[in-house]
Design an enzyme around this catalytic site. Structure first.
Site, PDB file in Angstrom:
ATOM      1  N   ARG A  14      35.861  44.171   0.471  1.00 14.09           N
ATOM      2  CA  ARG A  14      35.975  45.121   1.575  1.00 14.09           C
ATOM      3  C   ARG A  14      35.757  46.559   1.125  1.00 14.09           C
ATOM      4  O   ARG A  14      35.091  47.338   1.812  1.00 14.09           O
ATOM      5  CB  ARG A  14      37.350  44.957   2.249  1.00 14.09           C
ATOM      6  CG  ARG A  14      37.629  45.940   3.401  1.00 14.09           C
ATOM      7  CD  ARG A  14      36.459  46.141   4.339  1.00 14.09           C
ATOM      8  NE  ARG A  14      35.910  44.889   4.855  1.00 14.09           N
ATOM      9  CZ  ARG A  14      34.721  44.790   5.421  1.00 14.09           C
ATOM     10  NH1 ARG A  14      33.904  45.831   5.508  1.00 14.09           N
ATOM     11  NH2 ARG A  14      34.302  43.624   5.879  1.00 14.09           N
TER      12      ARG A  14
ATOM     13  N   LYS B   9      30.910  69.149   7.252  1.00 16.42           N
ATOM     14  CA  LYS B   9      31.689  68.269   8.125  1.00 16.42           C
ATOM     15  C   LYS B   9      31.631  66.836   7.591  1.00 16.42           C
ATOM     16  O   LYS B   9      31.063  65.935   8.200  1.00 16.42           O
ATOM     17  CB  LYS B   9      31.172  68.352   9.556  1.00 16.42           C
ATOM     18  CG  LYS B   9      31.326  69.744  10.164  1.00 16.42           C
ATOM     19  CD  LYS B   9      30.699  69.840  11.542  1.00 16.42           C
ATOM     20  CE  LYS B   9      30.826  71.249  12.093  1.00 16.42           C
ATOM     21  NZ  LYS B   9      30.170  71.405  13.413  1.00 16.42           N
TER      22      LYS B   9
ATOM     23  N   LYS C 151      30.591  83.217   9.000  1.00 17.93           N
ATOM     24  CA  LYS C 151      30.541  82.673  10.344  1.00 17.93           C
ATOM     25  C   LYS C 151      31.282  83.588  11.312  1.00 17.93           C
ATOM     26  O   LYS C 151      31.727  84.672  10.934  1.00 17.93           O
ATOM     27  CB  LYS C 151      31.116  81.248  10.331  1.00 17.93           C
ATOM     28  CG  LYS C 151      30.296  80.309   9.433  1.00 17.93           C
ATOM     29  CD  LYS C 151      30.899  78.937   9.334  1.00 17.93           C
ATOM     30  CE  LYS C 151      30.711  78.139  10.611  1.00 17.93           C
ATOM     31  NZ  LYS C 151      29.297  77.806  10.853  1.00 17.93           N
TER      32      LYS C 151
ATOM     33  N   GLU D   5      25.820  83.828  10.097  1.00 14.67           N
ATOM     34  CA  GLU D   5      25.689  83.162  11.396  1.00 14.67           C
ATOM     35  C   GLU D   5      25.743  84.208  12.504  1.00 14.67           C
ATOM     36  O   GLU D   5      26.620  85.080  12.505  1.00 14.67           O
ATOM     37  CB  GLU D   5      26.834  82.162  11.579  1.00 14.67           C
ATOM     38  CG  GLU D   5      26.888  81.514  12.956  1.00 14.67           C
ATOM     39  CD  GLU D   5      28.168  80.730  13.159  1.00 14.67           C
ATOM     40  OE1 GLU D   5      28.203  79.565  12.705  1.00 14.67           O
ATOM     41  OE2 GLU D   5      29.121  81.278  13.738  1.00 14.67           O
TER      42      GLU D   5
ATOM     43  N   ASP E 110      23.160  80.210  15.953  1.00 14.87           N
ATOM     44  CA  ASP E 110      24.132  79.211  16.356  1.00 14.87           C
ATOM     45  C   ASP E 110      24.156  79.022  17.871  1.00 14.87           C
ATOM     46  O   ASP E 110      24.376  79.983  18.623  1.00 14.87           O
ATOM     47  CB  ASP E 110      25.519  79.610  15.868  1.00 14.87           C
ATOM     48  CG  ASP E 110      26.546  78.518  16.080  1.00 14.87           C
ATOM     49  OD1 ASP E 110      26.263  77.365  15.711  1.00 14.87           O
ATOM     50  OD2 ASP E 110      27.630  78.816  16.614  1.00 14.87           O
TER      51      ASP E 110
END
Length: 279
Positions: free
Chosen positions: A99, A134, A166, A196, A217
């Site tokens: 597994r 992410k 950002k 950004e 963005d």
């Protein structure tokens, strides 16, 4: 597309500690200690392989007498029914590690398969598909490797790699041009600076500060085209935000250099692979 054995083994060690903390009760009860087995890693659906070495090291983690012979290499496409690898050796070790090995190779192959679909969708445009941060905590090195297997590119690996200012950074930074210049003066000359922006009117300030890459963005297609025209080669142009497989081709045609896609790692579906005992 190299992946270090240290990164692989760290993940496998943690996964097995989670899955087999004090023995495999079922296998030890049902399978004789001296039993051996042969098993085939079989694709239930088509995809792009990633994680062959991860699978091998996971299968051998409990007993190095287990032998794994791969029939494809990472980055290769396969169809449903393809035998991807043959596993032979002590049956208990094979079943105990099954597994963990499958979880990892299914996850990585899913990422490579999805990435390949995005890469195909922008073919001929010159735009490059990149991942983001992410990623699944603890699996970043493996998931980033899977993106490369699918033909994609990697963004910065971590917060220590490069500057990417950002919206929340900019909200606290004050004057954008001056903030970029001050940052540049504090960093080694080799450090890449990306900024950004979420409005077209922010682009001139980013250019004046000397940003190496400007991320547009959540821009519309018309805004992306206008942004590319304004930047005019003075910096790399990255499109980001809500990119989907059905929209990425049109985004690429606006002339951007890079398209970052968080879905490559946070939303990829595991490809269905099975380990079938044959002997």
């Amino acid at each position: 597309m190299e992946l270090s054995t240290a990164a692989i083994d760290r993940v496998i060690t943690l996964a097995l500690a989670e899955d087999v903390p004090f023995g495999d009760l079922t296998t030890e009860a049902f399978v004789p200690a001296e039993a051996t087995a042969e098993a085939q890693l079989v694709a239930r659906e088509s995809g792009v392989l990633a994680g062959a070495e991860v699978f091998t090291r996971a299968m051998r983690a409990r007993d190095d007498r287990v032998d794994v012979v791969g029939h494809l290499t990472d980055g290769q496409r396969f169809d449903a029914g393809t035998h991807l690898a043959t596993v032979t050796g002590p049956a208990r070790a094979i079943l105990t590690c099954e597994r963990t090995a499958l979880n990892l190779i299914q996850r990585l192959t899913g990422i490579a398969t999805l990435t390949a679909q995005y890469v195909a969708a922008v073919h001929g445009t010159g735009a490059r598909i990149t991942d983001t941060r992410k990623t699944t905590p603890g699996l970043r090195a493996l998931e980033r490797y899977a993106v490369r297997c699918g033909g994609g590119n990697n963004h910065r690996f971590c917060l220590s790699d490069a500057v990417l200012a950002k919206d929340n950074h900019l909200a606290l930074a004050g004057d954008l041009t001056e903030a970029i210049r001050t940052t540049r003066a504090q960093l080694p000359h080799t450090t890449h600076i990306e900024v950004e922006v979420d409005r077209l009117d922010q682009i001139p300030a980013a250019l004046a500060g000397g940003a190496d890459t400007i991320m547009l963005d959540n821009f519309s297609l018309d805004e992306l085209a206008a942004g590319v025209e304004t930047i005019a080669g003075a910096a790399l142009v990255e499109a980001s935000g809500g990119v989907r497989l059905d929209t990425v081709g049109a985004i690429a045609k606006t002339g951007v250099d890079l398209i970052s896609v968080g879905a490559l790692t946070h939303s990829a579906r595991a490809v269905d692979l099975g380990l079938d005992i044959t002997l």
